[in-house]
Design an enzyme around this catalytic site. Structure first.
Site, PDB file in Angstrom:
ATOM      1  CB  SER A 109      -0.902  -0.005   1.235  1.00  0.00           C
ATOM      2  OG  SER A 109      -1.537   1.250   1.396  1.00  0.00           O
ATOM      3  CB  SER A 110       0.522   4.554  -1.613  1.00  0.00           C
ATOM      4  OG  SER A 110      -0.823   4.834  -1.280  1.00  0.00           O
ATOM      5  CB  CYS A 111      -0.831   4.064   3.839  1.00  0.00           C
ATOM      6  SG  CYS A 111      -1.220   2.360   4.208  1.00  0.00           S
ATOM      7  CE1 TYR A 138      -4.432  -2.620   4.778  1.00  0.00           C
ATOM      8  CE2 TYR A 138      -3.501  -0.515   4.108  1.00  0.00           C
ATOM      9  CZ  TYR A 138      -4.038  -1.739   3.782  1.00  0.00           C
ATOM     10  OH  TYR A 138      -4.175  -2.094   2.451  1.00  0.00           O
ATOM     11  CE  LYS A 142      -2.026  -4.481   2.442  1.00  0.00           C
ATOM     12  NZ  LYS A 142      -2.231  -5.663   1.566  1.00  0.00           N
ATOM     13  CG  HIS A 181     -10.280   2.717   0.256  1.00  0.00           C
ATOM     14  ND1 HIS A 181      -9.200   2.969   1.060  1.00  0.00           N
ATOM     15  CD2 HIS A 181     -10.395   1.376   0.177  1.00  0.00           C
ATOM     16  CE1 HIS A 181      -8.658   1.823   1.450  1.00  0.00           C
ATOM     17  NE2 HIS A 181      -9.371   0.836   0.930  1.00  0.00           N
TER      18      HIS A 181
END
Length: 312
Positions: A109-111, A138, A142, A181
């Site tokens: 994920s980009s987070c 989260y 990831k 989202h």
């Protein structure tokens, strides 16, 4: 090459991204090459995952599994999101290695990037600063999957690698106001406001945060491309190459749903990361680019939702 593989498995075939990858595979490979979604085991049960690999012997694996959600979901259920994603990676990735999977693509994920990451976000920036607090649990899960793929590659030479996607959306998305989202949440809010004749819609945050979005079918196409063309130790970003503020996105969603009222922002609610734009240099050097413009992708997603909103 996947064309030479007898079996391909998408772990998390019922997720938004998983569904799109399965559909793309079925357009590309013989039907019998793609393990059907209904064969998926309980990914939280290591014995069930082990038995699945022993029975089906997948040779290429896409890991699109794991719960996800927007800011509200991350704030409400961080332990649930973290544990579910950790169970996926600690059960699926070791089993894939034990059973000799030819190649594995893990979707992170980009987070996973630091909150104050230089833009555009390059993989060299991973682990260089604190994560965004609103999705910390989260994101840590990831990152664990990303690093487990690297660890298996370094220790065993396993051909496992990680894709970091931009914010994906599209038909099949979660449109619940509790867990969705931003794109699906906004489309639903504006649709309901338009139907009710509401004069305004309130949106979380200042509207200034910027995000890069990718239509889920484009992301699936990029994943298939990379499964065939990429085999690197570093993660690789996949995105559209354009970013928008949440205010700009809201205006596009309002237009898509024919909502003509006022858009109000609530700065007492969190924005999340101030900006997330991916460095796509390595991907573009390989020759891949997303195809679907954001307005077109929003229209296709809204049409899917509108045709199903009464039964969702």
């Amino acid at each position: 090459m996947m064309e030479q593989a007898s079996r391909v498995w998408v772990a998390g075939a019922e997720t938004l991204i998983g569904q799109a990858i399965v559909a793309a595979l079925r357009r590309t490979l013989p039907t019998e090459s793609v393990i059907p979604p209904e064969a998926e085991p309980d990914l939280a049960d290591p014995r069930a995952v082990e038995a699945f690999f022993a029975q089906h012997r997948p040779q290429h694996v896409f890991v699109a599994a794991g719960l996800s959600g927007g800011i509200a979901h991350n704030q409400r259920e961080p332990a649930t999101l973290m544990l579910d994603n950790l169970q996926v990676v600690t059960n699926v990735i070791p089993a894939a290695h034990r059973h000799g999977v030819r190649k594995l693509l893990y979707l992170a994920s980009s987070c996973s990037y630091p909150r104050a990451c230089p833009q555009p976000m390059a993989v060299e920036s991973l682990h260089t600063g604190p994560l965004e607090p609103t999705n910390l649990a989260y994101a840590m899960a990831k990152l664990a999957g990303l690093e487990l793929c690297r660890a298996y590659r370094r220790q065993y030479g396993a051909p496992f690698f990680t894709v970091i996607p931009a914010n994906a959306f599209g038909p099949g998305d979660d449109f619940s106001l509790e867990n969705s989202h931003v794109v699906s949440a906004l489309l639903r809010k504006f649709d309901e406001a338009q139907q009710a004749g509401a004069e305004s819609v309130s949106i979380w945050g200042s509207g200034r945060a910027r995000r890069e979005f990718i239509y889920v079918d484009d992301l699936a196409d990029g994943c298939l491309f990379l499964m065939d063309r990429y085999d690197g130790d570093d993660p690789i970003n996949v995105g559209s190459g354009t970013d928008h503020s949440i205010a700009e996105l809201a205006a596009l969603c309002a237009t898509t749903t024919s909502f003509a009222g006022e858009i109000r922002f609530d700065p007492s609610r969190p924005d999340g990361m101030p900006e997330k734009r991916l460095d796509l240099g390595p991907l573009q050097q390989l020759g891949w680019r997303a195809k679907t413009p954001l307005p077109v992708a929003l229209r296709l997603t809204y049409e899917w939702y509108r045709n199903r909103r009464n039964c969702l």
